[in-house]
Design an enzyme around this catalytic site. Structure first.
Site, PDB file in Angstrom:
ATOM      1  N   ASP A   1       0.834  -1.202   0.000  1.00 58.78           N
ATOM      2  CA  ASP A   1       0.000   0.000   0.000  1.00 58.78           C
ATOM      3  C   ASP A   1       0.869   1.253   0.000  1.00 58.78           C
ATOM      4  O   ASP A   1       1.672   1.463   0.915  1.00 58.78           O
ATOM      5  CB  ASP A   1      -0.908  -0.017   1.239  1.00 58.78           C
TER       6      ASP A   1
ATOM      7  N   HIS B   1      -2.937  -0.021  -2.662  1.00 57.45           N
ATOM      8  CA  HIS B   1      -4.108   0.703  -2.188  1.00 57.45           C
ATOM      9  C   HIS B   1      -5.168   0.756  -3.296  1.00 57.45           C
ATOM     10  O   HIS B   1      -4.857   1.016  -4.447  1.00 57.45           O
ATOM     11  CB  HIS B   1      -3.676   2.120  -1.805  1.00 57.45           C
TER      12      HIS B   1
END
Length: 230
Positions: free
Chosen positions: A168, A199
């Site tokens: 992420d 993400h």
């Protein structure tokens, strides 16, 4: 059936929201908490999918206190910049109050159980809602900044599931490690890791989506809500 509705807020105002209802009596209600891109086509599709599964789904327009009707695309650079700017003006504590108003609206409408699911900013707000409201079951996808909220974990009394993107760009390895250290032994919290995923991997549309990981996360979410909401 889908519609835009108005929800009474705790401070006696009116908040717009997208509502998707199943054909029959809802199994339960689920509040869908937006990313920083507003109640856009992807969030509305999340609601529609939940309605197809038998839930009443409501996505409050949490940016309404700044501007109503914001719909942005993460794949368009100027729109991403605008989303980040909106985030800088966004009052998260006020948003929790607006989420609580949405939960109350669902309960007043006849839903005995109410869950919540959030994405990105919404994932963070999902964690906060699990700690600060009486929501019955909560899911957060790639929640940002949870490592800074761990002091609230003792207030989480109902089931919470978090999907963590292993690569992420907004939640680094140290933050992910802190989440595991703080929450792995919590009896009400379940963490799922998705190695190498970035993400936004479960977005409905656009370049961020990763199909295999999105399907796995959504299957886990469906099973979680079936267990805890009915």
């Amino acid at each position: 059936m889908t519609a835009m509705i108005s929800i009474p807020t705790l401070d006696s105002a009116a908040m717009p929201a997208y509502r998707a209802a199943p054909a029959g009596t809802p199994r339960a209600a689920i509040v869908v908490i937006q990313e920083i891109f507003g109640v856009n086509a992807g969030i509305r599709r999340k609601c529609d999918t939940l309605a197809e599964a038998g839930y009443l789904a409501i996505a409050p327009d949490l940016f309404w206190r700044i501007e109503t009707g914001i719909e942005l695309d993460a794949d368009v650079a100027p729109e991403m910049e605008r989303a980040l700017a909106l985030m800088g003006r966004f009052d998260q504590d006020q948003a929790i109050a607006d989420i609580e108003a949405t939960i109350r609206h669902a309960r007043d409408g006849g839903s005995a159980k109410v869950g919540a699911v959030g994405y990105c900013l919404g994932g963070r707000l999902a964690f906060m809602a699990a700690a600060r409201t009486d929501v019955d079951a909560t899911v957060g996808y790639y929640a940002v900044g949870v490592d800074g909220l761990l002091g609230e974990k003792r207030a989480i009394a109902r089931p919470l599931m978090l999907h963590i993107a292993g690569d992420d760009g907004f939640v680094d390895g140290d933050a992910q490690a802190a989440m595991h250290a703080g929450l792995d032994d919590h009896p009400k919290v379940t963490l799922h890791d998705y190695p190498d995923e970035d993400h936004g991997f479960a977005t409905e549309f656009g370049k961020r989506r990763s199909d295999a990981a999105a399907r796995l996360a959504d299957e886990r979410t469906a099973a979680f809500f079936a267990e805890h909401l009915g």
